[in-house]
Design an enzyme around this catalytic site. Structure first.
Site, PDB file in Angstrom:
ATOM      1  N   ASP A 198     -14.568   0.463 -13.298  1.00 31.60           N
ATOM      2  CA  ASP A 198     -15.256   0.244 -14.567  1.00 31.60           C
ATOM      3  C   ASP A 198     -16.742  -0.035 -14.338  1.00 31.60           C
ATOM      4  O   ASP A 198     -17.116  -0.584 -13.300  1.00 31.60           O
ATOM      5  CB  ASP A 198     -14.598  -0.938 -15.294  1.00 31.60           C
ATOM      6  CG  ASP A 198     -14.901  -0.951 -16.783  1.00 31.60           C
ATOM      7  OD1 ASP A 198     -15.536   0.009 -17.274  1.00 31.60           O
ATOM      8  OD2 ASP A 198     -14.516  -1.921 -17.458  1.00 31.60           O
ATOM      9  N   ASN A 224      -9.382   7.344 -23.484  1.00 28.44           N
ATOM     10  CA  ASN A 224     -10.718   7.861 -23.162  1.00 28.44           C
ATOM     11  C   ASN A 224     -11.092   9.144 -23.918  1.00 28.44           C
ATOM     12  O   ASN A 224     -12.256   9.538 -23.963  1.00 28.44           O
ATOM     13  CB  ASN A 224     -10.878   8.105 -21.648  1.00 28.44           C
ATOM     14  CG  ASN A 224     -11.063   6.820 -20.855  1.00 28.44           C
ATOM     15  OD1 ASN A 224     -10.716   6.751 -19.685  1.00 28.44           O
ATOM     16  ND2 ASN A 224     -11.620   5.789 -21.492  1.00 28.44           N
TER      17      ASN A 224
END
Ligand code: FPP
Length: 248
Positions: free
Chosen positions: A23, A71
């Site tokens: 991330d 996503n």
């Protein structure tokens, strides 16, 4: 950063399986006034370094959360860019995977990925299937709830058709997940200072140790990986027992 000596790591107590939530690519790029894809490109360099370092250490399974089912809601340009980056990376890295005896695997609903991404993945998996030094598992279009729902529906079907006897035990349930045959991760790392599991390996992480770092993924190095492993080795894994019971 203070360097972590590789020799400090106890080779007898390595996690077999490390899972990573990569991330912070976007914020890393933003800090530099660059588009998010610039961050993802640098993230690929980290993937290479961490995969190599893990294999060298003797880690047997490395699972990377590369693209979640959520996503898809990112800007179209970013999603397309990520998919092309994946194809490009798989093509470039295939030889390195073969040379290092790393087996490429994937978990997630691959059927929904663009045709070219599916082809590159299938080729990568096919050509490395005999490798046994380490499994590099990419979680693509993956989420735990998707995986668990798929398992539940399959179980219902198999039970109805008579091919499955109920009740099912934990090991039996695990066999319906996309991680079938892969041991649960002992260590999960999340970069970028977020403290969430984000729908990743929910069933498999029941007893996993978590290591969080504020470092953005493109800045994560093998030194950070060693630190995470040392952190893991300093934990007492009790699996619900008391500290006293473990001494017996
Ligand atoms: C998280 O950062 C990163 C991703 C969702 C994608 C990760 C993909 C790569 C590193 C490249 C391709 C991977 C492989 C395996 C070749 P973010 O965009 O959520 O960052 P932010 O939270 O700062 O916005």
């Amino acid at each position: 950063m203070e360097t972590t000596n590789l020799l400090e790591i106890n080779k007898e107590n390595l996690p077999q399986h490390i899972a990573i939530i990569m991330d912070g690519n976007g914020r890393w790029a933003k800090q530099r006034g660059m588009p998010r894809l610039f961050g993802h490109r640098h993230g690929v360099k980290t993937v290479r370094e961490i995969a190599e370092a893990s294999a060298e250490l003797g880690i047997k399974y490395l699972t990377l959360y590369a693209f979640s089912t959520e996503n898809w809601s990112r800007p179209e340009l970013e999603v397309k860019g990520l998919m092309s980056l994946l194809v490009e990376t798989l093509k470039i890295e295939l030889n390195a995977l073969k040379k290092n005896k790393i087996r490429l695997r994937a978990i997630g609903d691959l059927s929904q990925l663009p045709e070219k991404t599916q082809q590159a993945l299938l080729m990568g998996m096919d050509e490395t299937t005999e490798n046994n030094r380490m499994d590099l598992i990419l979680a693509l279009n993956y989420s735990s709830r998707w995986e668990i729902m798929l398992a539940v529906n399959q179980i219902a079907q198999d039970s109805k058709s008579g091919s499955l006897q109920l009740p099912l035990d934990e090991a039996g349930f695990s066999n319906y997940l996309s991680t079938r045959g892969i041991p649960d991760p002992e260590l999960m790392i999340r970069t970028s200072g977020e403290y969430r599991i984000s729908n990743f390996l929910l069933w498999q992480s029941a007893y996993t140790e978590f290591h969080f770092t504020s470092v953005f993924w493109p800045d994560f190095t093998k030194q950070h990986l060693y630190q995470a492993i040392l952190d893991y080795q300093g934990r007492q894994r009790r699996f619900g027992k008391t500290a006293e019971q473990l001494k017996i």
